[in-house]
Write an enzyme that holds these catalytic residues in place. Structure first.
Site, PDB file in Angstrom:
ATOM      1  N   LYS A 179      -2.844   3.896   4.232  1.00 21.46           N
ATOM      2  CA  LYS A 179      -3.381   4.345   5.866  1.00 21.46           C
ATOM      3  C   LYS A 179      -3.210   4.275   6.888  1.00 21.46           C
ATOM      4  CE  LYS A 179      -7.131   7.681   4.627  1.00 21.46           C
ATOM      5  NZ  LYS A 179      -7.874   8.192   5.786  1.00 21.46           N
ATOM      6  N   TYR A 222      -4.803   1.497  -0.796  1.00 20.32           N
ATOM      7  CA  TYR A 222      -5.711   2.137   0.188  1.00 20.32           C
ATOM      8  C   TYR A 222      -5.580   1.924   1.633  1.00 20.32           C
ATOM      9  CZ  TYR A 222      -9.822   3.747   3.031  1.00 20.32           C
ATOM     10  OH  TYR A 222     -10.406   4.632   4.139  1.00 20.32           O
ATOM     11  N   SER A 262      -8.062   3.469   9.505  1.00 20.04           N
ATOM     12  CA  SER A 262      -9.172   2.386   8.693  1.00 20.04           C
ATOM     13  C   SER A 262      -8.670   1.035   9.438  1.00 20.04           C
ATOM     14  CB  SER A 262      -9.660   2.355   7.351  1.00 20.04           C
ATOM     15  OG  SER A 262      -9.893   2.017   6.337  1.00 20.04           O
TER      16      SER A 262
HETATM   17  N1  NAD Z   1     -16.455   6.038   4.988  1.00 19.42           N
HETATM   18  C1  NAD Z   1     -15.753   4.944   5.813  1.00 19.42           C
HETATM   19  O1  NAD Z   1     -15.876   3.725   5.919  1.00 19.42           O
HETATM   20  C2  NAD Z   1     -14.455   5.064   5.812  1.00 19.42           C
HETATM   21  C3  NAD Z   1     -14.206   4.316   6.840  1.00 19.42           C
HETATM   22  C4  NAD Z   1     -12.781   4.486   7.750  1.00 19.42           C
HETATM   23  C5  NAD Z   1     -11.695   5.219   7.069  1.00 19.42           C
HETATM   24  N2  NAD Z   1     -12.383   6.122   5.841  1.00 19.42           N
HETATM   25  C6  NAD Z   1     -11.792   7.612   6.158  1.00 19.42           C
HETATM   26  O2  NAD Z   1     -12.332   8.933   6.034  1.00 19.42           O
HETATM   27  C7  NAD Z   1     -12.344  10.044   5.826  1.00 19.42           C
HETATM   28  C8  NAD Z   1     -13.413  10.693   5.275  1.00 19.42           C
HETATM   29  O3  NAD Z   1     -13.928   9.361   4.713  1.00 19.42           O
HETATM   30  P1  NAD Z   1     -15.798  10.341   3.522  1.00 19.42           P
HETATM   31  O4  NAD Z   1     -16.019   8.640   3.494  1.00 19.42           O
HETATM   32  O5  NAD Z   1     -16.271  10.831   4.127  1.00 19.42           O
HETATM   33  O6  NAD Z   1     -14.883  10.236   2.204  1.00 19.42           O
HETATM   34  P2  NAD Z   1     -14.771  11.819   0.998  1.00 19.42           P
HETATM   35  O7  NAD Z   1     -15.292  11.334  -0.166  1.00 19.42           O
HETATM   36  O8  NAD Z   1     -17.009  11.821   1.511  1.00 19.42           O
HETATM   37  O9  NAD Z   1     -14.666  12.516   1.655  1.00 19.42           O
HETATM   38  C9  NAD Z   1     -13.314  12.484   1.107  1.00 19.42           C
HETATM   39  C10 NAD Z   1     -13.140  14.465   1.063  1.00 19.42           C
HETATM   40  O10 NAD Z   1     -11.702  15.021   1.312  1.00 19.42           O
HETATM   41  C11 NAD Z   1     -11.491  15.768   0.490  1.00 19.42           C
HETATM   42  N3  NAD Z   1     -10.761  15.589  -0.663  1.00 19.42           N
HETATM   43  C12 NAD Z   1      -9.808  14.376  -0.762  1.00 19.42           C
HETATM   44  N4  NAD Z   1      -8.366  14.542  -1.959  1.00 19.42           N
HETATM   45  C13 NAD Z   1      -8.509  15.736  -1.213  1.00 19.42           C
HETATM   46  C14 NAD Z   1      -6.895  16.707  -1.742  1.00 19.42           C
HETATM   47  N5  NAD Z   1      -6.425  16.683  -2.055  1.00 19.42           N
HETATM   48  N6  NAD Z   1      -7.302  18.253  -0.733  1.00 19.42           N
HETATM   49  C15 NAD Z   1      -8.128  18.712  -0.243  1.00 19.42           C
HETATM   50  N7  NAD Z   1      -9.152  17.833  -0.035  1.00 19.42           N
HETATM   51  C16 NAD Z   1      -9.328  16.402  -0.563  1.00 19.42           C
HETATM   52  C17 NAD Z   1     -13.281  15.212  -1.139  1.00 19.42           C
HETATM   53  O11 NAD Z   1     -12.892  16.695  -1.730  1.00 19.42           O
HETATM   54  C18 NAD Z   1     -14.106  15.350   0.374  1.00 19.42           C
HETATM   55  O12 NAD Z   1     -14.578  16.116  -0.032  1.00 19.42           O
HETATM   56  C19 NAD Z   1     -10.653   9.128   4.486  1.00 19.42           C
HETATM   57  O13 NAD Z   1      -9.618   9.822   5.091  1.00 19.42           O
HETATM   58  C20 NAD Z   1     -10.842   8.178   4.129  1.00 19.42           C
HETATM   59  O14 NAD Z   1      -9.902   7.083   4.387  1.00 19.42           O
HETATM   60  C21 NAD Z   1     -13.423   6.541   5.894  1.00 19.42           C
END
Ligand code: NAD
Length: 327
Positions: free
Chosen positions: A145, A141, A118
């Site tokens: 990461k 957070y 991120s």
């Molecule tokens: N959305 C953004 O803008 C953004 C930006 C930078 C990085 N990220 C990273 O991208 C990834 C996905 O983000 P997102 O927005 O899709 O989040 P999200 O919450 O929609 O998806 C995360 C998924 O991981 C699953 N999960 C969480 N903990 C778990 C565990 N212990 N065991 C199994 N499953 C688990 C959740 O049920 C969910 O389906 C994350 O790692 C996040 O840090 C997201």
């Protein structure tokens, strides 16, 4: 050549879009997700194994049954504000969870990993951020990461794995076919919240902080369409499969958009006003985060195709309209 990808967190926002892109590339996808923040109905491309990455034995046995060529690791908690009040959740789920994923890979001889990192790992930087910009995260957070990145780099060096660390800026927009999209509860992201303001007259969009040192006082972010992110993941996996060495890539557009500009853009697409108030700053938010993504362009051939603000907002609007009629 056909490949099998083990997708942790594939029931979530970014993971489900990537699952679609992997499936379109002709690869077999298996999602491993505990559905804590994801949704069963968004797992449309391949099977779901319901499980928790904090359960090392279950994770390793699932990976053994799948025998993947690579892991795409999305599962994490990803809310900056929540991480400020409950950091323990973030270090456990994100850092311990990532160690479990790496251990399961070692146990099952899986040697390629694509990881969701991120822009939150950078902290405060008013200049265009490159991959060599110092990483000084200002919230738990982002720190979680950054720790994951360091653990992955050390495992990769010691155990002959290769990894692509993808530092996304603000994921935005939804699948243009309406097959998957963003569904968070509570919703922390500005685009869904601004759209809710326009769709639901009784909802007011809070602009969190109007006294930042930015042109209009509101935070500036770099919004990247989730379908472009998915394309970058596919390219990163192809790069690793072709023998590419471990590397790190920013994924953004190089263009900043302030929260105020965003609210105005939503009003324009919606053809109605977004009721808004200027609220207090949200703890943990850097004022400006804008990427240089030249490296991903040079090494992965990745050029965002869907990340103009109009496409982002139209695809998001269509998804949230559809969500209003969901049972
Ligand atoms: N959305 C953004 O803008 C953004 C930006 C930078 C990085 N990220 C990273 O991208 C990834 C996905 O983000 P997102 O927005 O899709 O989040 P999200 O919450 O929609 O998806 C995360 C998924 O991981 C699953 N999960 C969480 N903990 C778990 C565990 N212990 N065991 C199994 N499953 C688990 C959740 O049920 C969910 O389906 C994350 O790692 C996040 O840090 C997201």
């Amino acid at each position: 050549m056909s490949k099998t990808i083990f997708v942790t967190g594939g029931a979530g926002y970014v993971g489900s879009h990537c699952a679609k892109a992997f499936s379109r590339a002709g690869w077999t996808v298996v999602t491993f997700d505990n559905l804590s923040r994801g949704h069963r109905d968004l797992v449309k491309w391949g099977d779901l194994i319901k499980g928790d990455i904090l359960d090392q034995a279950a994770l390793s046995s699932a990976m053994k049954s799948v025998q993947p060529d690579a892991v795409a690791h999305f599962a994490a908690f990803a809310y900056v504000a929540e991480s400020m009040t409950e950091p323990e959740l973030y270090f456990r789920n994100n850092v311990v969870g990532t160690m479990n994923v790496l251990d399961a890979m070692l146990e099952n001889q899986v040697s390629h990993l694509v990881f969701s990192s991120s822009c939150a790992t950078y902290g405060i930087s008013n200049d265009l951020i490159t991959e060599t910009t110092p990483q000084n995260p200002i919230n738990p957070y982002g720190r979680s990461k950054l720790m994951c990145e360091q653990v992955i780099q050390d495992y990769s060096a010691a155990h002959g794995m290769t990894s692509a660390l993808l530092r996304y800026f603000n994921a935005a927009g939804c699948d243009a076919d309406g097959e998957t999209g963003e569904r968070h509860d509570p919703e922390p992201h500005v685009i869904p919240l601004a759209i809710r303001g326009a769709m639901d007259g009784s909802f007011t969009f809070n602009i969190m902080g109007s006294d930042y040192d930015t042109p209009d006082g509101t935070c500036v972010r770099d919004y990247i369409h989730v379908t472009d992110l998915a394309d970058a993941h596919r390219r990163a996996l192809e790069y690793l499969f072709a023998g590419g060495e471990s590397d790190v890539f920013n994924l953004g557009t190089g263009q900043g958009c302030s929260v105020l500009e965003l609210a105005n853009a939503v009003s324009k697409v919606a053809g109605k006003d977004v009721p808004r108030v200027m609220a207090d700053r949200r703890p943990g938010d850097p004022p400006i985060l804008v990427a240089s993504a030249e490296k991903a362009k040079d090494k992965l051939g990745w050029v965002p195709q869907h990340s103009d603000m109009e496409t982002i907002l139209k695809t998001a609007w269509a998804w949230f309209e559809q969500e209003q009629t969901r049972d």
